[in-house]
Design a protein around this motif. Structure first.
Motif, PDB file in Angstrom:
ATOM      1  N   PRO A   1       0.858  -1.193   0.000  1.00 22.10           N
ATOM      2  CA  PRO A   1       0.000   0.000   0.000  1.00 22.10           C
ATOM      3  C   PRO A   1       0.892   1.240   0.000  1.00 22.10           C
ATOM      4  O   PRO A   1       1.853   1.326   0.773  1.00 22.10           O
ATOM      5  CB  PRO A   1      -0.792  -0.138   1.305  1.00 22.10           C
ATOM      6  CG  PRO A   1      -0.763  -1.600   1.612  1.00 22.10           C
ATOM      7  CD  PRO A   1       0.567  -2.091   1.113  1.00 22.10           C
ATOM      8  N   LEU A   2       0.588   2.192  -0.861  1.00 25.19           N
ATOM      9  CA  LEU A   2       1.537   3.271  -1.104  1.00 25.19           C
ATOM     10  C   LEU A   2       1.749   4.174   0.106  1.00 25.19           C
ATOM     11  O   LEU A   2       2.786   4.830   0.209  1.00 25.19           O
ATOM     12  CB  LEU A   2       1.087   4.089  -2.317  1.00 25.19           C
ATOM     13  CG  LEU A   2       1.054   3.313  -3.647  1.00 25.19           C
ATOM     14  CD1 LEU A   2       0.766   4.259  -4.799  1.00 25.19           C
ATOM     15  CD2 LEU A   2       2.359   2.571  -3.887  1.00 25.19           C
ATOM     16  N   HIS A   3       0.799   4.201   1.048  1.00 28.13           N
ATOM     17  CA  HIS A   3       1.016   5.049   2.215  1.00 28.13           C
ATOM     18  C   HIS A   3       2.180   4.550   3.064  1.00 28.13           C
ATOM     19  O   HIS A   3       2.750   5.311   3.849  1.00 28.13           O
ATOM     20  CB  HIS A   3      -0.265   5.147   3.065  1.00 28.13           C
ATOM     21  CG  HIS A   3      -0.645   3.870   3.744  1.00 28.13           C
ATOM     22  ND1 HIS A   3      -1.445   2.929   3.142  1.00 28.13           N
ATOM     23  CD2 HIS A   3      -0.333   3.385   4.974  1.00 28.13           C
ATOM     24  CE1 HIS A   3      -1.613   1.917   3.971  1.00 28.13           C
ATOM     25  NE2 HIS A   3      -0.952   2.159   5.085  1.00 28.13           N
TER      26      HIS A   3
ATOM     27  N   SER B   1     -17.745   7.042   4.332  1.00 29.50           N
ATOM     28  CA  SER B   1     -17.413   7.778   5.544  1.00 29.50           C
ATOM     29  C   SER B   1     -16.072   8.470   5.330  1.00 29.50           C
ATOM     30  O   SER B   1     -15.313   8.136   4.402  1.00 29.50           O
ATOM     31  CB  SER B   1     -17.318   6.824   6.730  1.00 29.50           C
ATOM     32  OG  SER B   1     -16.203   5.948   6.560  1.00 29.50           O
ATOM     33  N   VAL B   2     -15.763   9.426   6.195  1.00 29.87           N
ATOM     34  CA  VAL B   2     -14.460  10.089   6.100  1.00 29.87           C
ATOM     35  C   VAL B   2     -13.343   9.071   6.260  1.00 29.87           C
ATOM     36  O   VAL B   2     -12.368   9.066   5.502  1.00 29.87           O
ATOM     37  CB  VAL B   2     -14.345  11.198   7.162  1.00 29.87           C
ATOM     38  CG1 VAL B   2     -12.907  11.719   7.250  1.00 29.87           C
ATOM     39  CG2 VAL B   2     -15.299  12.343   6.851  1.00 29.87           C
ATOM     40  N   ASP B   3     -13.484   8.166   7.239  1.00 29.23           N
ATOM     41  CA  ASP B   3     -12.452   7.159   7.462  1.00 29.23           C
ATOM     42  C   ASP B   3     -12.307   6.230   6.263  1.00 29.23           C
ATOM     43  O   ASP B   3     -11.190   5.878   5.870  1.00 29.23           O
ATOM     44  CB  ASP B   3     -12.789   6.347   8.715  1.00 29.23           C
ATOM     45  CG  ASP B   3     -11.691   5.360   9.085  1.00 29.23           C
ATOM     46  OD1 ASP B   3     -10.550   5.801   9.332  1.00 29.23           O
ATOM     47  OD2 ASP B   3     -11.964   4.145   9.110  1.00 29.23           O
ATOM     48  N   GLY B   4     -13.448   5.863   5.668  1.00 31.05           N
ATOM     49  CA  GLY B   4     -13.385   4.982   4.501  1.00 31.05           C
ATOM     50  C   GLY B   4     -12.673   5.629   3.332  1.00 31.05           C
ATOM     51  O   GLY B   4     -11.855   4.986   2.648  1.00 31.05           O
ATOM     52  N   LEU B   5     -12.976   6.903   3.064  1.00 35.95           N
ATOM     53  CA  LEU B   5     -12.292   7.600   1.976  1.00 35.95           C
ATOM     54  C   LEU B   5     -10.806   7.756   2.273  1.00 35.95           C
ATOM     55  O   LEU B   5      -9.963   7.517   1.390  1.00 35.95           O
ATOM     56  CB  LEU B   5     -12.924   8.975   1.750  1.00 35.95           C
ATOM     57  CG  LEU B   5     -12.209   9.866   0.726  1.00 35.95           C
ATOM     58  CD1 LEU B   5     -12.185   9.198  -0.652  1.00 35.95           C
ATOM     59  CD2 LEU B   5     -12.875  11.240   0.640  1.00 35.95           C
ATOM     60  N   GLU B   6     -10.477   8.160   3.507  1.00 41.27           N
ATOM     61  CA  GLU B   6      -9.073   8.357   3.863  1.00 41.27           C
ATOM     62  C   GLU B   6      -8.262   7.088   3.631  1.00 41.27           C
ATOM     63  O   GLU B   6      -7.166   7.122   3.067  1.00 41.27           O
ATOM     64  CB  GLU B   6      -8.963   8.781   5.329  1.00 41.27           C
ATOM     65  CG  GLU B   6      -9.517  10.154   5.640  1.00 41.27           C
ATOM     66  CD  GLU B   6      -8.465  11.241   5.532  1.00 41.27           C
ATOM     67  OE1 GLU B   6      -7.306  10.905   5.228  1.00 41.27           O
ATOM     68  OE2 GLU B   6      -8.808  12.413   5.724  1.00 41.27           O
ATOM     69  N   LYS B   7      -8.778   5.938   4.082  1.00 38.55           N
ATOM     70  CA  LYS B   7      -8.032   4.687   3.960  1.00 38.55           C
ATOM     71  C   LYS B   7      -7.831   4.293   2.501  1.00 38.55           C
ATOM     72  O   LYS B   7      -6.723   3.916   2.091  1.00 38.55           O
ATOM     73  CB  LYS B   7      -8.752   3.579   4.724  1.00 38.55           C
ATOM     74  CG  LYS B   7      -8.632   3.689   6.233  1.00 38.55           C
ATOM     75  CD  LYS B   7      -9.349   2.555   6.936  1.00 38.55           C
ATOM     76  CE  LYS B   7      -9.165   2.636   8.447  1.00 38.55           C
ATOM     77  NZ  LYS B   7      -9.900   1.572   9.166  1.00 38.55           N
ATOM     78  N   ARG B   8      -8.888   4.349   1.708  1.00 43.19           N
ATOM     79  CA  ARG B   8      -8.757   3.969   0.292  1.00 43.19           C
ATOM     80  C   ARG B   8      -7.827   4.928  -0.440  1.00 43.19           C
ATOM     81  O   ARG B   8      -7.016   4.514  -1.286  1.00 43.19           O
ATOM     82  CB  ARG B   8     -10.129   3.928  -0.365  1.00 43.19           C
ATOM     83  CG  ARG B   8     -10.938   2.724   0.075  1.00 43.19           C
ATOM     84  CD  ARG B   8     -12.362   2.751  -0.412  1.00 43.19           C
ATOM     85  NE  ARG B   8     -12.505   2.609  -1.860  1.00 43.19           N
ATOM     86  CZ  ARG B   8     -13.658   2.330  -2.447  1.00 43.19           C
ATOM     87  NH1 ARG B   8     -14.761   2.167  -1.717  1.00 43.19           N
ATOM     88  NH2 ARG B   8     -13.724   2.208  -3.756  1.00 43.19           N
TER      89      ARG B   8
END
Length: 260
Positions: free
Chosen positions: A99-101, A184-191
């Protein structure tokens, strides 16, 4: 220092923004402004190092650089040459497994991510090339072979988020954007972080900074640079420049040698 830019072939254009060959006749030092896509490099001559405080860290000959929020100071030896592939934001996952992060802020040997035998074969082809075009061709063959090994598909939600951020990085509000995309904000952030290598706010911040610095011309008022790039005001622009490069924009723009 000479920079030669090459457009990718049709097969790689969705993934690679540009290829650059950078050659330094004399030793020199440059400040590298953060980018929104990963960078892959093969050095075929000389050496370079990163200056971080009092330390100098040797840069691997075959290297991958993740996204980062701050500029890097690069010292290059005389007679050096390197070829870079600058990936489009969100596209490097077509070539690398992690994962690139996990690569955020990192400068790693390419062999940590790709079969060392494939890296050495590509490096040998690049070193043996007799022209810049031949070097680009050798790097493209390496990338196409890596792409063929991976069953990768772009994330349409992340692509939609990137389009919104590119259109107006100063207007980014993560919660409304996530709602528009059905997450959700968390869902967008993770993806987003997995696919792009940084958060939406970090990417928007890098884009604003690059747009402001790229638009600078002698005599351009800082307020105009700030507003045109999407900052709230001049003070907001000054804070981000200080955070990214360590000095205020007026001193930086008049004194620093930097690479966008």
């Amino acid at each position: 220092m000479q920079v030669h830019a090459f457009a990718p072939t049709e097969a790689l254009a969705p993934f690679v923004r540009t290829f650059e060959i950078i050659e330094a006749g004399d030793a020199g030092e440059k400040l590298l402004i953060p980018e929104t896509g990963l960078i892959l490099g093969f050095r075929y001559a000389g050496s370079s190092s990163l200056v971080e405080g009092a330390a100098r860290l040797e840069v691997p000959d075959h290297v991958v650089t993740g996204l980062r929020a701050t500029a890097r100071r690069m010292v290059t030896a005389a007679g050096s040459g390197i070829i870079l592939a600058k990936f489009r934001d969100g596209a490097a996952g077509a070539f690398f497994d992690p994962p690139l992060h996990q690569l955020f802020g990192a400068t790693l040997p390419l062999e940590d991510l790709v079969d060392p035998r494939a890296v050495e074969a590509a490096s040998a082809g690049i070193r043996a090339a007799r022209s810049h075009r031949a070097r680009v061709d050798a790097l493209e063959r390496f990338l196409l072979a890596q792409r063929a090994r991976r069953d990768w598909r772009a994330d349409p939600v992340v692509d939609a988020a990137l389009r919104a951020i590119r259109a107006d990085p100063g207007a980014l509000r993560v919660a409304p954007l996530a709602g528009d995309l059905g997450l959700s904000v968390d869902g967008l952030e993770k993806r987003f972080r997995r696919s792009v290598g940084a958060s939406p706010k970090q990417v928007a911040s890098i884009l604003r900074l690059r747009r402001a610095l790229g638009a600078h011309r002698p005599g351009t008022p800082l307020t105009r640079l700030a507003l045109d790039a999407g900052y709230y005001d001049q003070a907001h622009f000054i804070r981000q420049v200080v955070a990214a490069v360590g000095v205020a924009p007026r001193a930086f723009l008049h004194a620093a040698e930097f690479c966008l």
